[in-house]
Design an enzyme around this catalytic site. Sequence first.
Site, PDB file in Angstrom:
ATOM      1  N   HIS A 101      -3.374   7.390   2.407  1.00  0.00           N
ATOM      2  CA  HIS A 101      -3.776   6.078   1.896  1.00  0.00           C
ATOM      3  C   HIS A 101      -5.194   5.792   2.368  1.00  0.00           C
ATOM      4  O   HIS A 101      -5.549   6.091   3.513  1.00  0.00           O
ATOM      5  CB  HIS A 101      -2.806   5.021   2.422  1.00  0.00           C
ATOM      6  N   ASN A 142      -9.988  -0.038  -0.462  1.00  0.00           N
ATOM      7  CA  ASN A 142      -8.532   0.034  -0.368  1.00  0.00           C
ATOM      8  C   ASN A 142      -7.945  -0.507  -1.677  1.00  0.00           C
ATOM      9  O   ASN A 142      -8.025  -1.701  -1.944  1.00  0.00           O
ATOM     10  CB  ASN A 142      -8.067  -0.789   0.837  1.00  0.00           C
ATOM     11  N   CYS A 170       0.816  -1.225   0.000  1.00  0.00           N
ATOM     12  CA  CYS A 170       0.000   0.000   0.000  1.00  0.00           C
ATOM     13  C   CYS A 170       0.848   1.273   0.000  1.00  0.00           C
ATOM     14  O   CYS A 170       0.361   2.342  -0.372  1.00  0.00           O
ATOM     15  CB  CYS A 170      -0.943  -0.001   1.190  1.00  0.00           C
TER      16      CYS A 170
HETATM   17  O1  UT7 Z   1      -3.845  -1.042   3.441  1.00  0.00           O
HETATM   18  C1  UT7 Z   1      -3.062  -1.702   4.374  1.00  0.00           C
HETATM   19  C2  UT7 Z   1      -3.460  -1.355   5.707  1.00  0.00           C
HETATM   20  N1  UT7 Z   1      -4.623  -2.093   6.107  1.00  0.00           N
HETATM   21  C3  UT7 Z   1      -5.393  -1.552   6.977  1.00  0.00           C
HETATM   22  O2  UT7 Z   1      -5.172  -0.421   7.334  1.00  0.00           O
HETATM   23  C4  UT7 Z   1      -6.509  -2.352   7.580  1.00  0.00           C
HETATM   24  C5  UT7 Z   1      -6.470  -2.089   9.051  1.00  0.00           C
HETATM   25  N2  UT7 Z   1      -7.533  -2.742   9.787  1.00  0.00           N
HETATM   26  C6  UT7 Z   1      -8.819  -2.338   9.710  1.00  0.00           C
HETATM   27  O3  UT7 Z   1      -9.158  -1.477   8.924  1.00  0.00           O
HETATM   28  C7  UT7 Z   1      -9.802  -2.971  10.648  1.00  0.00           C
HETATM   29  O4  UT7 Z   1      -9.121  -3.707  11.633  1.00  0.00           O
HETATM   30  C8  UT7 Z   1     -10.838  -3.880   9.951  1.00  0.00           C
HETATM   31  C9  UT7 Z   1     -11.790  -3.053   9.125  1.00  0.00           C
HETATM   32  C10 UT7 Z   1     -10.127  -4.907   9.082  1.00  0.00           C
HETATM   33  C11 UT7 Z   1     -11.675  -4.617  10.996  1.00  0.00           C
HETATM   34  O5  UT7 Z   1     -12.271  -3.688  11.882  1.00  0.00           O
HETATM   35  P1  UT7 Z   1     -12.166  -3.916  13.456  1.00  0.00           P
HETATM   36  O6  UT7 Z   1     -12.987  -2.871  14.098  1.00  0.00           O
HETATM   37  O7  UT7 Z   1     -10.710  -3.984  13.805  1.00  0.00           O
HETATM   38  O8  UT7 Z   1     -12.908  -5.295  13.641  1.00  0.00           O
HETATM   39  P2  UT7 Z   1     -12.328  -6.656  14.228  1.00  0.00           P
HETATM   40  O9  UT7 Z   1     -11.310  -7.251  13.320  1.00  0.00           O
HETATM   41  O10 UT7 Z   1     -11.950  -6.433  15.655  1.00  0.00           O
HETATM   42  O11 UT7 Z   1     -13.623  -7.548  14.165  1.00  0.00           O
HETATM   43  C12 UT7 Z   1     -14.792  -7.251  14.928  1.00  0.00           C
HETATM   44  C13 UT7 Z   1     -15.851  -8.310  14.638  1.00  0.00           C
HETATM   45  C14 UT7 Z   1     -15.303  -9.726  14.696  1.00  0.00           C
HETATM   46  O12 UT7 Z   1     -16.305 -10.548  15.276  1.00  0.00           O
HETATM   47  P3  UT7 Z   1     -16.208 -10.959  16.838  1.00  0.00           P
HETATM   48  O13 UT7 Z   1     -14.915 -11.686  16.973  1.00  0.00           O
HETATM   49  O14 UT7 Z   1     -16.255  -9.668  17.580  1.00  0.00           O
HETATM   50  O15 UT7 Z   1     -17.423 -11.826  17.009  1.00  0.00           O
HETATM   51  C15 UT7 Z   1     -15.115 -10.113  13.261  1.00  0.00           C
HETATM   52  O16 UT7 Z   1     -15.233 -11.505  13.050  1.00  0.00           O
HETATM   53  O17 UT7 Z   1     -16.331  -8.140  13.292  1.00  0.00           O
HETATM   54  C16 UT7 Z   1     -16.280  -9.385  12.611  1.00  0.00           C
HETATM   55  N3  UT7 Z   1     -16.095  -9.153  11.184  1.00  0.00           N
HETATM   56  C17 UT7 Z   1     -17.114  -8.871  10.347  1.00  0.00           C
HETATM   57  N4  UT7 Z   1     -18.440  -8.791  10.550  1.00  0.00           N
HETATM   58  C18 UT7 Z   1     -19.209  -8.496   9.504  1.00  0.00           C
HETATM   59  C19 UT7 Z   1     -14.927  -9.091  10.474  1.00  0.00           C
HETATM   60  N5  UT7 Z   1     -15.201  -8.820   9.186  1.00  0.00           N
HETATM   61  C20 UT7 Z   1     -16.541  -8.676   9.090  1.00  0.00           C
HETATM   62  C21 UT7 Z   1     -17.413  -8.383   8.017  1.00  0.00           C
HETATM   63  N6  UT7 Z   1     -18.738  -8.294   8.274  1.00  0.00           N
HETATM   64  N7  UT7 Z   1     -16.962  -8.154   6.751  1.00  0.00           N
END
Ligand code: UT7
Length: 323
Positions: free
Chosen positions: A250, A280, A113
């Site tokens: 980004h 992204n 990225c």
């Molecule tokens: O470009 C390179 C850099 N990349 C990034 O900057 C990405 C950085 N990370 C993020 O943007 C975020 O961490 C995410 C958007 C990927 C995830 O958001 P989050 O607030 O960190 O959520 P999380 O990973 O803590 O997940 C929360 C919950 C989980 O369920 P439980 O364990 O709380 O029951 C996940 O399984 O959300 C669940 N989950 C989803 N639910 C619905 C994960 N993906 C999804 C989805 N739809 N697509």
Amino acid sequence: MIRSVVRGNGAALPRRIMKNADFEGMVETSDEWIVQRTGIRQRHVAADDETTASLGEAAARAALDSAGMTPADIDLIILATSTPNNTFPATAVEIQNRLGMHHGFAFDMQAVCSGFVYAVATADLYIRGGLAKRVLVIGSETFSRILDWSDRSTCVLFGDGAGALVLEAEEGAGAITDRGVLAASLRSDGAHKDKLFVDGGPSTTGTVGHLRMEGREVFKHAVGMITDVIEATFGEAGITAQDLDWFVPHQANKRIIDASAKKLGIAEEKVVVTVDLHGNTSAASVPLALSVAVADGRIKKGDLVLLEAMGGGFTWGAVLLRW
Ligand code: UT7
């Protein structure tokens, strides 16, 4: 002092738009979750006939048109991509050929990225070192090809597209009022390589592989790394956040963009956000965001613009330029 001045910019997006609701029958997710956690509303997804090379070529042609130049004027192409058409040759060389350009040289740059920020900083060094006078810097990606479409934690986040800039050598005074690239800071730390990676490759599995990410871990590091490298860039240039006209980060997650801008004291109205439109797009995200803000009249000649990115590796970096 020689400066690398932006002469033109361009963008290209695949024809097909995929809305958040289109995922609802494929994986357990919802438009509401995606919008709340990321700010993404839609992304473009490449068809079979749309590749990193074809999108990169289209963005390059648009940038050349806006610069009033032709491929004959260019002596270097740097393509930032992690999704090349082939393992080799470099997709930059394929774009060079598509442009009908058989002089100069072209190579790919792989910093995921952060690729476009790395590529602009590199192009600036080639120009200031006298090895090139006019450089096409392209970010082009087809992440849809390396996504695991059954993994909801990653497949909803990424999109395809391309953006490009034409940079040209121009004599500057060596002052902050000069047009062109004014400062850059690049960083990487391979200790984080397993937090965002592709689980295949020519020298390991012999396959292309799929993107894997510990999203929460990436998120945890993102804001600190982004703000550190931006503060280093401000220090190098002798400016503060108040001096900026535009912040073009980004586009991975609206929450990361907002938190970084807040920590740096950059006013919300100076932040260019396109993650809602493109998702992204990795190395294409910064030039795509630039193309939107130039087209709608926000970024104008003479504006002080800060580019920033962070991604797999980890890699991260910032470039300050006067448009
Ligand atoms: O470009 C390179 C850099 N990349 C990034 O900057 C990405 C950085 N990370 C993020 O943007 C975020 O961490 C995410 C958007 C990927 C995830 O958001 P989050 O607030 O960190 O959520 P999380 O990973 O803590 O997940 C929360 C919950 C989980 O369920 P439980 O364990 O709380 O029951 C996940 O399984 O959300 C669940 N989950 C989803 N639910 C619905 C994960 N993906 C999804 C989805 N739809 N697509």
